[in-house]
Write an enzyme that holds these catalytic residues in place. Sequence first.
Site, PDB file in Angstrom:
ATOM      1  N   GLY A 117      41.041   2.880 -50.944  1.00 28.68           N
ATOM      2  CA  GLY A 117      42.163   2.176 -50.326  1.00 28.68           C
ATOM      3  C   GLY A 117      42.166   0.713 -50.703  1.00 28.68           C
ATOM      4  O   GLY A 117      41.866   0.350 -51.839  1.00 28.68           O
ATOM      5  N   LYS A 126      18.821  -2.511 -41.484  1.00 26.71           N
ATOM      6  CA  LYS A 126      20.206  -2.881 -41.160  1.00 26.71           C
ATOM      7  C   LYS A 126      20.968  -3.338 -42.404  1.00 26.71           C
ATOM      8  O   LYS A 126      22.055  -2.833 -42.704  1.00 26.71           O
ATOM      9  CB  LYS A 126      20.204  -3.969 -40.084  1.00 26.71           C
ATOM     10  CG  LYS A 126      21.563  -4.541 -39.764  1.00 26.71           C
ATOM     11  CD  LYS A 126      22.537  -3.482 -39.255  1.00 26.71           C
ATOM     12  CE  LYS A 126      23.939  -4.026 -39.183  1.00 26.71           C
ATOM     13  NZ  LYS A 126      24.352  -4.529 -37.917  1.00 26.71           N
ATOM     14  N   GLU A 159      33.072  -1.027 -34.746  1.00 21.92           N
ATOM     15  CA  GLU A 159      34.142  -1.439 -33.851  1.00 21.92           C
ATOM     16  C   GLU A 159      35.112  -0.273 -33.695  1.00 21.92           C
ATOM     17  O   GLU A 159      35.377   0.455 -34.641  1.00 21.92           O
ATOM     18  CB  GLU A 159      34.884  -2.648 -34.422  1.00 21.92           C
ATOM     19  CG  GLU A 159      34.029  -3.890 -34.364  1.00 21.92           C
ATOM     20  CD  GLU A 159      34.806  -5.145 -34.714  1.00 21.92           C
ATOM     21  OE1 GLU A 159      34.189  -6.069 -35.227  1.00 21.92           O
ATOM     22  OE2 GLU A 159      36.034  -5.167 -34.469  1.00 21.92           O
ATOM     23  N   LYS A 182      30.083  -9.865 -44.782  1.00 24.92           N
ATOM     24  CA  LYS A 182      29.035 -10.814 -44.403  1.00 24.92           C
ATOM     25  C   LYS A 182      27.643 -10.249 -44.708  1.00 24.92           C
ATOM     26  O   LYS A 182      26.806 -10.941 -45.300  1.00 24.92           O
ATOM     27  CB  LYS A 182      29.177 -11.088 -42.897  1.00 24.92           C
ATOM     28  CG  LYS A 182      28.026 -11.816 -42.254  1.00 24.92           C
ATOM     29  CD  LYS A 182      28.299 -12.068 -40.783  1.00 24.92           C
ATOM     30  CE  LYS A 182      27.728 -10.970 -39.922  1.00 24.92           C
ATOM     31  NZ  LYS A 182      26.601 -11.280 -39.105  1.00 24.92           N
ATOM     32  N   CYS A 237      31.524  -7.420 -40.495  1.00 22.26           N
ATOM     33  CA  CYS A 237      30.166  -6.978 -40.852  1.00 22.26           C
ATOM     34  C   CYS A 237      29.940  -6.788 -42.348  1.00 22.26           C
ATOM     35  O   CYS A 237      29.096  -7.472 -42.933  1.00 22.26           O
ATOM     36  CB  CYS A 237      29.839  -5.683 -40.126  1.00 22.26           C
ATOM     37  SG  CYS A 237      29.552  -5.941 -38.378  1.00 22.26           S
TER      38      CYS A 237
HETATM   39  C1  UDX Z   1      30.231  -1.534 -39.783  1.00 20.84           C
HETATM   40  C2  UDX Z   1      29.154  -0.427 -39.796  1.00 20.84           C
HETATM   41  O1  UDX Z   1      29.779   0.845 -39.928  1.00 20.84           O
HETATM   42  C3  UDX Z   1      28.313  -0.499 -38.537  1.00 20.84           C
HETATM   43  O2  UDX Z   1      27.268   0.449 -38.608  1.00 20.84           O
HETATM   44  C4  UDX Z   1      27.723  -1.904 -38.453  1.00 20.84           C
HETATM   45  O3  UDX Z   1      26.846  -2.060 -37.395  1.00 20.84           O
HETATM   46  C5  UDX Z   1      28.832  -2.942 -38.435  1.00 20.84           C
HETATM   47  O4  UDX Z   1      29.622  -2.792 -39.607  1.00 20.84           O
HETATM   48  P1  UDX Z   1      32.617  -1.914 -38.698  1.00 20.84           P
HETATM   49  O5  UDX Z   1      32.614  -3.238 -39.395  1.00 20.84           O
HETATM   50  O6  UDX Z   1      33.038  -1.852 -37.283  1.00 20.84           O
HETATM   51  O7  UDX Z   1      31.148  -1.269 -38.732  1.00 20.84           O
HETATM   52  O8  UDX Z   1      33.588  -0.979 -39.522  1.00 20.84           O
HETATM   53  P2  UDX Z   1      33.566   0.353 -40.383  1.00 20.84           P
HETATM   54  O9  UDX Z   1      34.197   1.457 -39.623  1.00 20.84           O
HETATM   55  O10 UDX Z   1      32.231   0.590 -40.932  1.00 20.84           O
HETATM   56  O11 UDX Z   1      34.611  -0.067 -41.547  1.00 20.84           O
HETATM   57  C6  UDX Z   1      34.413  -1.223 -42.345  1.00 20.84           C
HETATM   58  C7  UDX Z   1      35.528  -1.411 -43.349  1.00 20.84           C
HETATM   59  O12 UDX Z   1      35.425  -0.425 -44.371  1.00 20.84           O
HETATM   60  C8  UDX Z   1      36.961  -1.310 -42.815  1.00 20.84           C
HETATM   61  O13 UDX Z   1      37.729  -2.362 -43.386  1.00 20.84           O
HETATM   62  C9  UDX Z   1      37.435   0.043 -43.289  1.00 20.84           C
HETATM   63  O14 UDX Z   1      38.826   0.077 -43.463  1.00 20.84           O
HETATM   64  C10 UDX Z   1      36.699   0.168 -44.606  1.00 20.84           C
HETATM   65  N1  UDX Z   1      36.464   1.551 -45.033  1.00 20.84           N
HETATM   66  C11 UDX Z   1      35.649   2.378 -44.295  1.00 20.84           C
HETATM   67  C12 UDX Z   1      37.035   2.021 -46.221  1.00 20.84           C
HETATM   68  O15 UDX Z   1      37.760   1.287 -46.923  1.00 20.84           O
HETATM   69  N2  UDX Z   1      36.756   3.291 -46.614  1.00 20.84           N
HETATM   70  C13 UDX Z   1      35.954   4.137 -45.913  1.00 20.84           C
HETATM   71  O16 UDX Z   1      35.743   5.268 -46.352  1.00 20.84           O
HETATM   72  C14 UDX Z   1      35.383   3.655 -44.710  1.00 20.84           C
END
Ligand code: UDX
Length: 429
Positions: free
Chosen positions: A253, A204, A155, A263, A260
């Site tokens: 953090g 996936k 997203e 779940k 995603c």
């Molecule tokens: C994720 C996957 O990246 C994507 O490939 C999949 O299809 C759907 O799920 P998304 O849920 O959009 O995408 O978010 P993402 O950018 O992956 O971040 C997920 C969560 O991890 C966020 O809450 C973010 O804050 C957290 N995060 C991410 C961290 O705490 N540390 C990080 O280094 C990276």
Amino acid sequence: MKLTLIGTGYVGLVTGTCFAELGHEVVCVDNDPAKVRLLQEGGMPIYEPGLETLVRRNVAAGRLRFTTSTAEGVARSDIIFIAVPTPPLPDGSVDLSFIEKVAREIAQAMTSYKIVVDKSTVPVNTGDKVAETIKRYGATKVDFDVVSNPEFLREGFAVEDFMKPDRVVVGVRSPRPVAAMQEVYAPCGAPVIITDINSAELIKHAANSFLALKISYANALAIICEASGANIQEVTHGMGMDVRIGRRFLNAGLGFGGSCFPKDLSAFIKISEQLGYDFRLLKEVQRINAEQMDRFVKKITDTLWVLKEKRLGILGLAFKQNTDDVRMSPAIELCHRLLKEGATLRVHDPQAMEKAKTVLPDATYIDDMNAVAEGCDALVVATEWPEFKHLDLERARRVLTTPIVFDGRNLFDPAEMERLGFIYKSVGR
Ligand code: UDX
């Protein structure tokens, strides 16, 4: 090529629109008439950077259309993508009822050979079930192929991820649909990996669980850094320079959230259990993620002692930067925890305030991020929005009752914050 997307939610709308942008003729189907009408009238049901422009351009060019009719979508196209939700059930397993229903509807509408592609995230072996269902409910006995083509869209970066994917995964049972699937993705120029269906489905869940594991690993390291006087950002930088590890998804953090990772992780643990394996490594990933929130709340209460009658400024409500999505947002969970302790909250998010109001009604919403700190006992950073780095820190220090900042996303430089006169607490530094 002629493509139909069934399900015009986040994945379906982004995928359909980007396919149209690549030059395909696309029909997006949704069973929600209000959503279809909104899209037909040029409105957008979600916020995703760059998407609105692409929708407009492709609708105007006649390459993208919206309808509520599955039959119309099936009739118009050679390849039908299923992009409906696969939400979690209370026990963590996946609710496949939308997939099953759509498979039946496609079966009943098919009058010639179709490639039915599953884009939704589903447990391994779902492709077999979809094929069985289509066979059973087919009105006329026409040939078809089932394909698994999982989405990997983040997203906030979904358009970019779609247009420049690291790889495209295509799982097939026979060679017949391979050429068509390669043609669909050819304009992206990304490697298309052909596997069997089970492996594609597994890729996936395996990929998302591994990314979640990376984050929990960084969060566990952050605990060791705090206890030893090391700095998590220097540690992850040093680790990440090793190309076998990579720096991404090692940001410590408040932990991961969103629709995603939590779940998919629960689903994968459940799938493994059903296959006879207790995936304890992934249960630990979940535990570290939950504990990360407890630790951060404790950091706040250790400093402020009693939160009753304290006013806190919260920067960030979305589950991450670049989105208005607050589903499973660590920031929202943090707000609920602080409210429960008796604090009052002044909150701001660059995009997610409207959506947050329904799940967090008991907070004061502030439009200007620089005004959030006014009269507060402390300021809390809960989401990694890059604009927060440009906060007027001098003003924040002046208007805070006590100059305390809790940074749950390590956005600011500890030395600089100290120089500005803040009591500054972040994660693993
Ligand atoms: C994720 C996957 O990246 C994507 O490939 C999949 O299809 C759907 O799920 P998304 O849920 O959009 O995408 O978010 P993402 O950018 O992956 O971040 C997920 C969560 O991890 C966020 O809450 C973010 O804050 C957290 N995060 C991410 C961290 O705490 N540390 C990080 O280094 C990276």
